[in-house]
Design a protein around this motif. Structure first.
Motif, mmCIF file in Angstrom:
data_model
loop_
_atom_site.group_PDB
_atom_site.id
_atom_site.type_symbol
_atom_site.label_atom_id
_atom_site.label_comp_id
_atom_site.label_asym_id
_atom_site.label_seq_id
_atom_site.Cartn_x
_atom_site.Cartn_y
_atom_site.Cartn_z
ATOM 1 N N ARG A 150 0.823 -1.210 0.000
ATOM 2 C CA ARG A 150 0.000 0.000 0.000
ATOM 3 C C ARG A 150 0.858 1.261 0.000
ATOM 4 O O ARG A 150 0.574 2.230 -0.710
ATOM 5 C CB ARG A 150 -0.934 0.005 1.213
ATOM 6 C CG ARG A 150 -1.763 1.280 1.365
ATOM 7 C CD ARG A 150 -2.637 1.195 2.607
ATOM 8 N NE ARG A 150 -3.340 2.447 2.810
ATOM 9 C CZ ARG A 150 -2.861 3.485 3.501
ATOM 10 N NH1 ARG A 150 -1.632 3.408 4.025
ATOM 11 N NH2 ARG A 150 -3.552 4.591 3.647
ATOM 12 N N ASN A 284 -9.576 6.557 -10.163
ATOM 13 C CA ASN A 284 -9.476 5.159 -9.739
ATOM 14 C C ASN A 284 -8.074 4.592 -9.925
ATOM 15 O O ASN A 284 -7.893 3.391 -10.135
ATOM 16 C CB ASN A 284 -10.495 4.300 -10.489
ATOM 17 C CG ASN A 284 -10.255 4.265 -11.994
ATOM 18 O OD1 ASN A 284 -9.424 5.013 -12.508
ATOM 19 N ND2 ASN A 284 -10.985 3.416 -12.697
ATOM 20 N N GLY A 286 -5.987 4.031 -7.765
ATOM 21 C CA GLY A 286 -5.741 3.052 -6.705
ATOM 22 C C GLY A 286 -6.064 1.636 -7.148
ATOM 23 O O GLY A 286 -5.354 0.681 -6.800
ATOM 24 N N GLU A 287 -7.150 1.459 -7.920
ATOM 25 C CA GLU A 287 -7.486 0.137 -8.459
ATOM 26 C C GLU A 287 -6.353 -0.395 -9.324
ATOM 27 O O GLU A 287 -5.963 -1.559 -9.228
ATOM 28 C CB GLU A 287 -8.757 0.214 -9.306
ATOM 29 C CG GLU A 287 -10.030 0.519 -8.556
ATOM 30 C CD GLU A 287 -11.219 0.609 -9.499
ATOM 31 O OE1 GLU A 287 -11.115 0.106 -10.646
ATOM 32 O OE2 GLU A 287 -12.241 1.195 -9.103
ATOM 33 N N LEU A 290 -3.278 -1.315 -7.323
ATOM 34 C CA LEU A 290 -3.531 -2.573 -6.623
ATOM 35 C C LEU A 290 -3.359 -3.764 -7.567
ATOM 36 O O LEU A 290 -2.741 -4.774 -7.208
ATOM 37 C CB LEU A 290 -4.938 -2.557 -6.032
ATOM 38 C CG LEU A 290 -5.421 -3.834 -5.346
ATOM 39 C CD1 LEU A 290 -4.524 -4.199 -4.177
ATOM 40 C CD2 LEU A 290 -6.859 -3.663 -4.869
ATOM 41 N N SER A 317 -8.802 -0.729 -2.847
ATOM 42 C CA SER A 317 -8.517 0.241 -3.912
ATOM 43 C C SER A 317 -8.441 1.669 -3.390
ATOM 44 O O SER A 317 -7.539 2.435 -3.757
ATOM 45 C CB SER A 317 -9.588 0.147 -5.008
ATOM 46 O OG SER A 317 -9.508 -1.081 -5.684
ATOM 47 N N SER A 319 -7.739 2.851 -0.372
ATOM 48 C CA SER A 319 -6.555 3.134 0.444
ATOM 49 C C SER A 319 -5.292 3.176 -0.397
ATOM 50 O O SER A 319 -4.392 3.978 -0.150
ATOM 51 C CB SER A 319 -6.420 2.094 1.569
ATOM 52 O OG SER A 319 -6.208 0.800 1.040
ATOM 53 N N PHE A 320 -5.209 2.317 -1.418
ATOM 54 C CA PHE A 320 -4.062 2.364 -2.338
ATOM 55 C C PHE A 320 -4.020 3.710 -3.047
ATOM 56 O O PHE A 320 -2.962 4.318 -3.198
ATOM 57 C CB PHE A 320 -4.148 1.227 -3.353
ATOM 58 C CG PHE A 320 -3.350 0.005 -2.977
ATOM 59 C CD1 PHE A 320 -2.293 -0.432 -3.750
ATOM 60 C CD2 PHE A 320 -3.658 -0.719 -1.832
ATOM 61 C CE1 PHE A 320 -1.555 -1.558 -3.409
ATOM 62 C CE2 PHE A 320 -2.946 -1.846 -1.472
ATOM 63 C CZ PHE A 320 -1.881 -2.265 -2.258
ATOM 64 N N GLY A 321 -5.179 4.188 -3.514
ATOM 65 C CA GLY A 321 -5.223 5.459 -4.225
ATOM 66 C C GLY A 321 -4.844 6.628 -3.340
ATOM 67 O O GLY A 321 -4.059 7.503 -3.745
ATOM 68 N N SER A 322 -5.364 6.653 -2.124
ATOM 69 C CA SER A 322 -5.048 7.744 -1.193
ATOM 70 C C SER A 322 -3.560 7.787 -0.877
ATOM 71 O O SER A 322 -2.932 8.847 -0.902
ATOM 72 C CB SER A 322 -5.858 7.579 0.104
ATOM 73 O OG SER A 322 -7.230 7.663 -0.154
ATOM 74 N N LEU A 324 -1.106 6.597 -2.615
ATOM 75 C CA LEU A 324 -0.338 6.929 -3.806
ATOM 76 C C LEU A 324 -0.351 8.425 -4.071
ATOM 77 O O LEU A 324 0.686 9.036 -4.355
ATOM 78 C CB LEU A 324 -0.919 6.180 -5.003
ATOM 79 C CG LEU A 324 -0.024 5.946 -6.212
ATOM 80 C CD1 LEU A 324 1.180 5.102 -5.829
ATOM 81 C CD2 LEU A 324 -0.821 5.271 -7.313
ATOM 82 N N ARG A 325 -1.522 9.039 -3.976
ATOM 83 C CA ARG A 325 -1.621 10.470 -4.264
ATOM 84 C C ARG A 325 -0.847 11.306 -3.254
ATOM 85 O O ARG A 325 -0.248 12.327 -3.614
ATOM 86 C CB ARG A 325 -3.095 10.884 -4.312
ATOM 87 C CG ARG A 325 -3.816 10.336 -5.545
ATOM 88 C CD ARG A 325 -5.219 10.888 -5.670
ATOM 89 N NE ARG A 325 -6.143 10.302 -4.719
ATOM 90 C CZ ARG A 325 -6.878 9.221 -4.944
ATOM 91 N NH1 ARG A 325 -6.786 8.580 -6.095
ATOM 92 N NH2 ARG A 325 -7.714 8.777 -4.031
#
Length: 398
Positions: A150, A284, A286-287, A290, A317, A319-322, A324-325
């Motif tokens: 993550r 999206n 984060g998707e 992931l 998805s 949490s991965f996106g948050s 990453l940003r």
């Protein structure tokens, strides 16, 4: 179908490194034969005597470097299809472009991580993959693996169309910013990374880049192309698992629909169309990040069921996106628009945030449902959108 394996050739300047790599190959493919050489001319002689099933080459081989070694191999029928991995200290755009037409399976950076190299070679070497006790304990359960990934992943895969464009750029030197933008603007990974890098490299600039159109002039054509090349040859820039690749194609298509619809709505309301497009494209990511991490899980020799893929997408998805940003320092205003795609908070928000919220609502509304269901949405009311424009927006979505 059985694979006819002759031997794996390890061509590396330092003998101890060659031995280390050969031992790793045997660990991953027990019983496989390895041959070690320490310069390019010796590697060429061995290959001409008997073509290897796989080649691991030091990018800076003495006498004949990896590029020229591959050039020689590709020019002879017996060795033209030998699969190769190049490990080089030269990862600038020009060096990558020079080797890419010679079709290496991977182009890796020195100094390499043995853990990462084990994953790559396990996926690329001929023969059945193995799952060693060491690899299994290092990977752990899928949940633990995704918890680690993550905050430590490479982001989204790179679209096939960008991979093709990157290959084309090796044959042309006259690309301008307009053409480059048209080739890259549909790719969430490239957009996010170039925006992030442009802001990092341009800290002396007062203005913050929030779109690809703002980032490209700051980076320039040559640097933007070099960065794109580096992103395109990273581990798992393309997903090899058909299930993950299918999911990524679906997520990318959804991102494009959101970007196009947000752009259209913003244009109708005379708002910042490029900013809204970018937020829709990245909503999206984060998707996609992931899915790329799940490919790494598979490449480590682990298994993955369809249910596990869908469960991970559903639960991780966001949490991965948050993460990453934040890690890529995506500008706050752009992050606010992306968050607006999903919901409106209690804070003060811009009209562009409302556009992203309406975009999300339109995309989530089944095509069979009446558009009247959206007329009482908060964002729709604040933007004073009537039924006619919502109907037109739904047609744009379709």
């Amino acid at each position: 179908m059985s694979v006819n394996i002759s031997y794996v050739l390890v061509a590396y300047n330092e003998p101890w490194r060659a031995d280390e790599l050969a031992r790793l190959v045997v660990e991953l493919r027990p019983g496989i034969r390895t041959v070690q050489v320490n310069d390019g001319q010796a590697a060429l002689r061995v290959c001409r005597k008997q073509p290897p099933s796989f080649l691991i080459a030091d990018g800076e081989l003495a006498q004949l470097d990896a590029r020229n070694l591959l050039l020689e191999l590709r020019s002879h029928q017996a060795t033209r299809l030998v699969p190769a991995v190049v490990i080089s200290a030269r990862v600038d755009g020009a060096s990558v472009r020079a080797v890419r037409p010679l079709s290496p399976k991977a182009y890796l950076k020195k100094p390499y991580s043995m853990r990462d190299l084990r994953v790559r070679l396990n996926a690329l070497l001929p023969g059945a993959r193995t799952v060693s006790t060491q690899a299994a304990s290092a990977t752990g359960a899928l949940s633990d693996f995704l918890n680690r990934m993550r905050s430590n992943n490479a982001g989204a895969p790179v679209m096939d169309s960008v991979q093709v464009a990157v290959a084309a750029c090796t044959q042309a030197d006259d690309w301008d910013l307009v053409v480059l933008k048209s080739k890259l603007s549909a790719d969430p990974q490239i957009t996010a990374r170039l925006v992030s890098i442009a802001n990092s490299a341009g800290q002396h600039h007062r203005a913050v880049c929030k779109t690809l159109g703002q980032a490209l002039p700051r980076l320039g054509v040559r640097r933007a192309l070099n960065l794109t090349l580096q992103l395109a040859v990273q581990n798992n820039a393309s997903l090899s698992d058909p299930r993950l690749n299918h999911q990524a194609a679906s997520s990318t298509s959804c991102a494009q629909r959101a970007a196009d619809l947000a752009y259209w709505l913003a244009g109708r309301l005379k708002l910042d169309t490029e900013l809204c497009y970018t937020a829709g494209l990245l909503h999206n990511i984060g998707e996609l990040a992931l899915l790329r991490s799940l490919q790494e899980w598979l490449d480590s020799g682990s298994e993955l069921t369809e249910d596990e893929i869908l469960c991970a997408l559903r639960e991780r998805s966001a949490s991965f996106g948050s993460a990453l940003r934040v890690r890529w320092r995506i500008p706050l205003r752009l992050r606010q628009l992306i968050a607006g795609f999903y919901s409106l908070g209690a804070e003060v928000f811009t009209r562009e945030v409302l556009v992203l919220n309406v975009t999300g609502s339109l995309l989530r509304l089944p095509l069979s449902s009446p558009i009247d269901e959206l007329l009482q949405d908060r964002a729709v009311r604040l933007l004073r959108l009537d039924k006619a424009i919502l109907e037109r927006a739904r047609r744009e979505r379709a």
